[in-house]
Design a protein around this motif. Structure first.
Motif, PDB file in Angstrom:
ATOM      1  N   THR A 133       0.834  -1.202   0.000  1.00 28.63           N
ATOM      2  CA  THR A 133       0.000   0.000   0.000  1.00 28.63           C
ATOM      3  C   THR A 133       0.869   1.253   0.000  1.00 28.63           C
ATOM      4  O   THR A 133       0.605   2.217  -0.734  1.00 28.63           O
ATOM      5  CB  THR A 133      -0.925   0.003   1.234  1.00 28.63           C
ATOM      6  N   LEU A 136       2.418   1.787  -3.409  1.00 28.67           N
ATOM      7  CA  LEU A 136       1.438   2.332  -4.353  1.00 28.67           C
ATOM      8  C   LEU A 136       1.306   3.840  -4.189  1.00 28.67           C
ATOM      9  O   LEU A 136       1.291   4.592  -5.166  1.00 28.67           O
ATOM     10  CB  LEU A 136       0.081   1.671  -4.134  1.00 28.67           C
ATOM     11  N   MET A 137       1.180   4.294  -2.941  1.00 27.86           N
ATOM     12  CA  MET A 137       1.001   5.721  -2.693  1.00 27.86           C
ATOM     13  C   MET A 137       2.222   6.521  -3.121  1.00 27.86           C
ATOM     14  O   MET A 137       2.109   7.677  -3.527  1.00 27.86           O
ATOM     15  CB  MET A 137       0.688   5.953  -1.209  1.00 27.86           C
ATOM     16  N   ILE A 155      -6.084   5.010  -2.194  1.00 28.23           N
ATOM     17  CA  ILE A 155      -5.916   3.681  -2.775  1.00 28.23           C
ATOM     18  C   ILE A 155      -7.286   3.113  -3.160  1.00 28.23           C
ATOM     19  O   ILE A 155      -8.210   3.110  -2.353  1.00 28.23           O
ATOM     20  CB  ILE A 155      -5.220   2.721  -1.791  1.00 28.23           C
ATOM     21  N   SER A 274      -3.380   3.157  -7.206  1.00 29.96           N
ATOM     22  CA  SER A 274      -3.390   4.480  -6.586  1.00 29.96           C
ATOM     23  C   SER A 274      -4.293   5.415  -7.378  1.00 29.96           C
ATOM     24  O   SER A 274      -4.202   5.497  -8.610  1.00 29.96           O
ATOM     25  CB  SER A 274      -1.975   5.057  -6.527  1.00 29.96           C
ATOM     26  N   GLN A 276      -4.026   8.490  -7.244  1.00 33.59           N
ATOM     27  CA  GLN A 276      -3.219   9.692  -7.511  1.00 33.59           C
ATOM     28  C   GLN A 276      -2.325   9.543  -8.729  1.00 33.59           C
ATOM     29  O   GLN A 276      -1.748  10.521  -9.185  1.00 33.59           O
ATOM     30  CB  GLN A 276      -2.347  10.005  -6.290  1.00 33.59           C
TER      31      GLN A 276
END
Length: 324
Positions: A133, A136-137, A155, A274, A276
């Motif tokens: 996680t 991913l961020m 996420i 993600s 973002q």
């Protein structure tokens, strides 16, 4: 910040040497030193610490390193997306896998990927769901196959497989003397051999127990499932695991299996991305490939374990029911 500065910094840190980084980047050491120094001046931070064998990242450098990798990855995605206008699916796809999924699926994923996208490259990282996680961020990976624990900002997760969790013990233990089903609130009576707090399984069990006002009795913290089963067999405590874990035990040891009810516990495998970072066309296609060609291999493996254990579960519950 310029991409060439970030690229120089990342290579120097990962290789631990300006000389080695210069060789990889086909440049010279003074040029790399100048680029890294420009980055330090701009950020007003010392990013590298020099020692007798080379360099390492400072505390500030460690923070910048993750962001730099993410920015370089995004820039590479943009280049590849532009190349795709010519009709070729190319570029690089980076995927993170939870250990249990990686064990079954990595080889098939790479084989299918190379057949489907011969002009593209792939990298596979294995890690606990918590770490996946974070990666991913930070933009270090495009997607992840991980176990869901709770809602995580930025996420997006989509559940693709679900497994029930059981109380696993050694035959003749306290769990084998209990009714064939126990309530979650009663699990506090059993000393648990359970993964550490960074493990998704631990977070699932603790979160649901907290909702029921239950404080778990932790006997030992061990991350590896095989080691957990070894300790259960030696009488150190009980485990909360999918039934597939004891069913596929390579030593074929007997275990008592007790269902947990009110509420039932489940672990959920998800595909995560993600919100973002925009997915490249390659990443989107590769995720589809995982769902259609790789995930069925994993689910078949898990379901085979469940079928293998069905007889043991029925014998255990029948025996327990007869004692009531």
């Amino acid at each position: 910040m310029e991409l060439k500065q970030l690229e120089a910094f990342v290579h120097v840190v990962e290789l631990g040497s300006f000389t080695r980084a210069a060789t990889i980047l086909d440049t010279n050491q003074p040029t790399l030193s100048r680029l890294v120094r420009q980055l330090e001046v701009e950020l007003r931070q010392t990013l590298l610490v020099r020692h007798g064998r080379g360099v390492i990242a400072s505390d500030a450098g460690q923070i910048i390193l993750g962001h730099a990798k993410g920015m370089l990855l995004q820039a590479e995605r943009a280049r590849h997306d532009l190349r795709q206008l010519k009709g070729t699916v190319s570029g690089h796809f980076s995927i993170g896998l939870a250990p249990s999924f990686a064990k079954v699926a990595t080889q098939e994923l790479i084989r299918q990927f190379r057949q489907r996208f011969p002009d593209a490259t792939i990298s596979v990282a294995e890690g606990l769901s918590t770490y996946l996680t974070e990666w991913l961020m930070m933009g270090r990976i495009d997607a992840a196959v991980l176990y869901d624990t709770s809602l995580t900002a930025l996420i997006e997760k989509r559940a693709v497989f679900e497994e029930e969790l059981f109380l696993i013990g050694m035959p003749g233990g306290a769990a084998d003397q209990a009714p064939k089903q126990i309530r979650l609130k009663d699990i506090a009576r059993y000393p648990l051999v359970i993964p550490g707090r960074m493990h998704a399984l631990r977070q699932i069990v603790e979160a649901r127990a907290a909702e029921e006002g239950v404080k778990l009795t932790i006997a030992l913290e061990v991350d590896a499932v095989g080691a957990i089963l070894d300790l259960v067999c030696e009488g150190y405590g009980y485990a909360v695991l999918p039934i597939n874990a004891p069913a596929t035990d390579p030593l074929k040891r007997p275990f008592s299996v007790t269902r947990i009810r009110r509420p039932t516990l489940h672990s959920r495998l998800t595909i995560a991305t993600s919100s973002q970072h925009t997915l490249s066309h390659l990443a989107t296609e590769a995720i589809g490939l995982i769902e259609t060609a790789v995930l069925p291999l994993y689910t078949a493996d898990r379901n085979a374990g469940v079928k293998q254990a069905d007889g043991a579960v029925l014998r255990s519950t029948d025996r327990l029911a007869g004692r009531r």
